[in-house]
Design a protein around this motif. Structure first.
Motif, PDB file in Angstrom:
ATOM      1  N   MET A  27       0.804  -1.156  -0.089  1.00  0.00           N
ATOM      2  CA  MET A  27      -0.039   0.015  -0.059  1.00  0.00           C
ATOM      3  C   MET A  27       0.676   1.049  -0.002  1.00  0.00           C
ATOM      4  SD  MET A  27      -2.880  -1.609   0.047  1.00  0.00           S
ATOM      5  CE  MET A  27      -3.237  -3.531   0.767  1.00  0.00           C
ATOM      6  N   TRP A  28       0.745   1.863  -1.157  1.00  0.00           N
ATOM      7  CA  TRP A  28       1.582   3.264  -0.868  1.00  0.00           C
ATOM      8  C   TRP A  28       0.955   4.573  -1.335  1.00  0.00           C
ATOM      9  CZ3 TRP A  28       1.573  -0.917  -4.690  1.00  0.00           C
ATOM     10  CH2 TRP A  28       0.836  -0.465  -5.966  1.00  0.00           C
ATOM     11  N   TRP A  29      -0.204   4.595  -1.477  1.00  0.00           N
ATOM     12  CA  TRP A  29      -1.188   5.655  -1.650  1.00  0.00           C
ATOM     13  C   TRP A  29      -0.578   6.694  -2.612  1.00  0.00           C
ATOM     14  CZ3 TRP A  29      -5.620   5.943   0.979  1.00  0.00           C
ATOM     15  CH2 TRP A  29      -5.960   4.986   2.131  1.00  0.00           C
ATOM     16  N   PRO A  30      -0.719   6.497  -3.762  1.00  0.00           N
ATOM     17  CA  PRO A  30       0.059   7.494  -4.808  1.00  0.00           C
ATOM     18  C   PRO A  30      -0.405   9.060  -4.450  1.00  0.00           C
ATOM     19  CG  PRO A  30      -0.913   5.513  -5.801  1.00  0.00           C
ATOM     20  CD  PRO A  30      -1.125   5.410  -4.541  1.00  0.00           C
ATOM     21  N   GLY A  31      -1.407   9.314  -4.167  1.00  0.00           N
ATOM     22  CA  GLY A  31      -1.995  10.461  -4.084  1.00  0.00           C
ATOM     23  C   GLY A  31      -1.075  11.005  -2.928  1.00  0.00           C
ATOM     24  N   THR A  32      -0.910  10.415  -1.644  1.00  0.00           N
ATOM     25  CA  THR A  32      -0.154  10.964  -0.764  1.00  0.00           C
ATOM     26  C   THR A  32       1.249  11.165  -1.118  1.00  0.00           C
ATOM     27  OG1 THR A  32      -1.793   9.728   0.820  1.00  0.00           O
ATOM     28  CG2 THR A  32       0.360  10.551   1.815  1.00  0.00           C
ATOM     29  N   LEU A  33       1.954  10.440  -1.815  1.00  0.00           N
ATOM     30  CA  LEU A  33       3.369  10.526  -2.407  1.00  0.00           C
ATOM     31  C   LEU A  33       3.216  11.809  -2.933  1.00  0.00           C
ATOM     32  CD1 LEU A  33       4.151   6.939  -3.668  1.00  0.00           C
ATOM     33  CD2 LEU A  33       4.768   7.844  -1.388  1.00  0.00           C
ATOM     34  N   VAL A  34       2.303  12.262  -3.678  1.00  0.00           N
ATOM     35  CA  VAL A  34       2.573  13.556  -4.527  1.00  0.00           C
ATOM     36  C   VAL A  34       2.712  14.510  -3.417  1.00  0.00           C
ATOM     37  CG1 VAL A  34       1.308  14.906  -6.077  1.00  0.00           C
ATOM     38  CG2 VAL A  34       1.291  12.772  -6.695  1.00  0.00           C
ATOM     39  N   GLN A  35       1.724  14.666  -2.424  1.00  0.00           N
ATOM     40  CA  GLN A  35       1.536  15.558  -1.623  1.00  0.00           C
ATOM     41  C   GLN A  35       2.841  15.760  -0.599  1.00  0.00           C
ATOM     42  OE1 GLN A  35      -2.019  14.935   1.183  1.00  0.00           O
ATOM     43  NE2 GLN A  35      -3.345  15.168  -0.740  1.00  0.00           N
ATOM     44  N   VAL A  36       3.561  14.727  -0.225  1.00  0.00           N
ATOM     45  CA  VAL A  36       4.777  14.587   0.508  1.00  0.00           C
ATOM     46  C   VAL A  36       5.922  15.193  -0.419  1.00  0.00           C
ATOM     47  CG1 VAL A  36       6.760  12.875   1.054  1.00  0.00           C
ATOM     48  CG2 VAL A  36       4.286  12.699   1.674  1.00  0.00           C
ATOM     49  N   SER A  37       5.761  14.995  -1.889  1.00  0.00           N
ATOM     50  CA  SER A  37       6.909  15.716  -2.615  1.00  0.00           C
ATOM     51  C   SER A  37       6.682  16.778  -2.960  1.00  0.00           C
ATOM     52  CB  SER A  37       6.743  14.857  -4.293  1.00  0.00           C
ATOM     53  OG  SER A  37       7.600  15.677  -4.852  1.00  0.00           O
ATOM     54  N   LEU A  38       5.452  17.613  -2.738  1.00  0.00           N
ATOM     55  CA  LEU A  38       5.015  18.743  -2.688  1.00  0.00           C
ATOM     56  C   LEU A  38       5.619  19.544  -1.365  1.00  0.00           C
ATOM     57  CD1 LEU A  38       3.727  21.416  -3.867  1.00  0.00           C
ATOM     58  CD2 LEU A  38       1.614  20.571  -2.910  1.00  0.00           C
ATOM     59  N   PHE A  39       5.387  18.816  -0.354  1.00  0.00           N
ATOM     60  CA  PHE A  39       5.660  19.478   0.991  1.00  0.00           C
ATOM     61  C   PHE A  39       7.393  19.688   0.978  1.00  0.00           C
ATOM     62  CE2 PHE A  39       1.604  17.839   2.823  1.00  0.00           C
ATOM     63  CZ  PHE A  39       1.003  19.041   2.505  1.00  0.00           C
ATOM     64  N   ARG A  40       8.043  18.664   0.471  1.00  0.00           N
ATOM     65  CA  ARG A  40       9.614  18.513   0.507  1.00  0.00           C
ATOM     66  C   ARG A  40      10.123  19.573  -0.521  1.00  0.00           C
ATOM     67  NH1 ARG A  40      12.002  12.873  -0.526  1.00  0.00           N
ATOM     68  NH2 ARG A  40      14.089  14.181   0.008  1.00  0.00           N
ATOM     69  N   ALA A  41       9.397  19.778  -1.515  1.00  0.00           N
ATOM     70  CA  ALA A  41       9.891  21.050  -2.649  1.00  0.00           C
ATOM     71  C   ALA A  41       9.590  22.249  -1.600  1.00  0.00           C
ATOM     72  CB  ALA A  41       9.125  20.708  -3.693  1.00  0.00           C
ATOM     73  N   LEU A  42       8.554  22.366  -1.008  1.00  0.00           N
ATOM     74  CA  LEU A  42       8.427  24.028  -0.298  1.00  0.00           C
ATOM     75  C   LEU A  42       9.271  24.103   0.755  1.00  0.00           C
ATOM     76  CD1 LEU A  42       4.480  23.967  -0.719  1.00  0.00           C
ATOM     77  CD2 LEU A  42       6.332  25.166  -2.318  1.00  0.00           C
ATOM     78  N   HIS A  43       9.635  23.175   1.461  1.00  0.00           N
ATOM     79  CA  HIS A  43      10.351  23.140   2.738  1.00  0.00           C
ATOM     80  C   HIS A  43      11.650  22.782   2.954  1.00  0.00           C
ATOM     81  CE1 HIS A  43       6.402  24.423   4.685  1.00  0.00           C
ATOM     82  NE2 HIS A  43       6.029  23.248   4.093  1.00  0.00           N
ATOM     83  N   GLU A  44      12.079  21.771   1.946  1.00  0.00           N
ATOM     84  CA  GLU A  44      13.455  21.685   2.082  1.00  0.00           C
ATOM     85  C   GLU A  44      14.359  22.568   1.278  1.00  0.00           C
ATOM     86  OE1 GLU A  44      14.101  17.444   0.604  1.00  0.00           O
ATOM     87  OE2 GLU A  44      13.037  16.653   2.733  1.00  0.00           O
ATOM     88  N   LYS A  45      15.515  22.819   1.759  1.00  0.00           N
ATOM     89  CA  LYS A  45      16.406  23.596   1.120  1.00  0.00           C
ATOM     90  C   LYS A  45      17.165  22.819  -0.178  1.00  0.00           C
ATOM     91  CE  LYS A  45      17.824  26.488   5.118  1.00  0.00           C
ATOM     92  NZ  LYS A  45      18.883  26.921   5.978  1.00  0.00           N
TER      93      LYS A  45
END
Length: 308
Positions: free
Chosen positions: A1-19
């Protein structure tokens, strides 16, 4: 179970917050893509809505009803129609950039089978239930003569069905597409249970036994880093919500028009389908809706209330 929609949100949050020290950071790329998509959406969404569905068949045979039914991407089968509107593309299966490839192929095969084979055969080939009297693609209700059905004429001021007025106006008819949508909707609900039972039943059983014995999987171990929310919060919220709903159904029955057993039955349906639908969503990013089941059972409960 990998929840594709959740992975996209995680990628978005990483793009916005990680240096990111690269020349084109993910946050900058996201901002550029966001601005470009917004600017383009103004064209088909506001300035030139024809780009949402470009049908050359409708242009070539503008006076033919059959051509409109075949070629229209808005009110027909959409044969040969193209779109330059991303919202129209995403409406097919939410977003093809998120869904796994096997899910896209599966949905596309089913779409081709239903839209380009089943519906034309039922509509033009067999004229099932007088389908030619109604639009091929419509969610409206019709009389036996193809006119729009006046729902307000068959209900009283309490929104209860007036049997006499209903018999006077006649049976309700729906379009072929709408009818098949209901039929395949019920098939989807049933297949959800059987699919999960056959392909994930053993895994569900093993995970249940492991959790009962106290064995933790990788997700549970990772979540141990965070403070747990007490389980009694959720249980209390569930009990309070159910109690208030029962009170409304019992003491304000004239306004709610739902028997108390109908509420319990709806809760049982939600309990049964939560796990199977969650598994399908977690693996395919497709949310199986049981709206058709509710639309079929809710009138039965309301009719039982009206009879009693």
């Amino acid at each position: 179970m990998w929840w594709p929609g959740t992975l996209v949100q995680v990628s978005l949050f990483r793009a916005l917050h990680e240096k990111d020290d690269r020349r084109m950071s993910r946050a900058k790329f996201f901002l550029i893509a966001l601005i470009c998509s917004f600017c383009w959406y103004l064209v088909p969404g506001y300035l030139f809505s024809t780009l949402t569905s470009i049908s050359w068949i409708c242009w070539a045979f503008s006076k033919s009803v059959t051509a409109q039914q075949i070629g229209s991407g808005m009110r027909g089968l959409g044969v040969g129609a193209i779109t330059l509107d991303w919202s129209a593309v995403a409406s097919f299966l939410f977003s093809p950039l998120i869904c796994p490839f096997f899910a896209i192929v599966n949905i596309f095969a089913g779409y081709m089978l239903i839209i380009y084979m089943v519906i034309p055969i039922a509509y033009w080939g067999f004229d099932l239930y007088g389908a030619s009297k109604f639009p091929i693609f419509s969610s409206h209700l019709f009389t036996s003569q193809g006119q729009k059905y006046d729902i307000s004429a068959i209900v009283n001021d309490k929104f209860e069905l007036d049997i006499g007025k209903y018999e006077e106006q006649g049976r309700i008819h729906i379009s072929m597409f709408f009818a098949l949508t209901y039929g395949f909707g019920f098939a989807t609900i049933a297949s959800t249970l059987t699919h999960v039972a056959l392909f994930y039943g053993r895994e569900i059983y093993e995970r249940f036994r492991a959790s009962y014995k106290g064995k933790e999987d990788i997700h549970t171990r990772l979540m141990r880093k965070y403070k747990d929310i007490p389980s009694w919060w959720f249980n209390a919220l569930l009990l309070v919500t159910l109690a208030v709903s029962l009170i409304l159904c019992i003491f304000l029955n004239n306004q709610v028009q739902m028997p108390w057993w109908g509420l319990l039955f709806a809760s049982a349906i939600a309990f049964i389908f939560t796990l199977p639908i969650s598994i399908i969503t977690a693996t395919t990013n497709q949310v199986i809706k049981h709206t058709h089941l509710h639309l079929h059972l809710a009138p039965q409960a309301c009719l039982a209330y009206q009879i009693n």
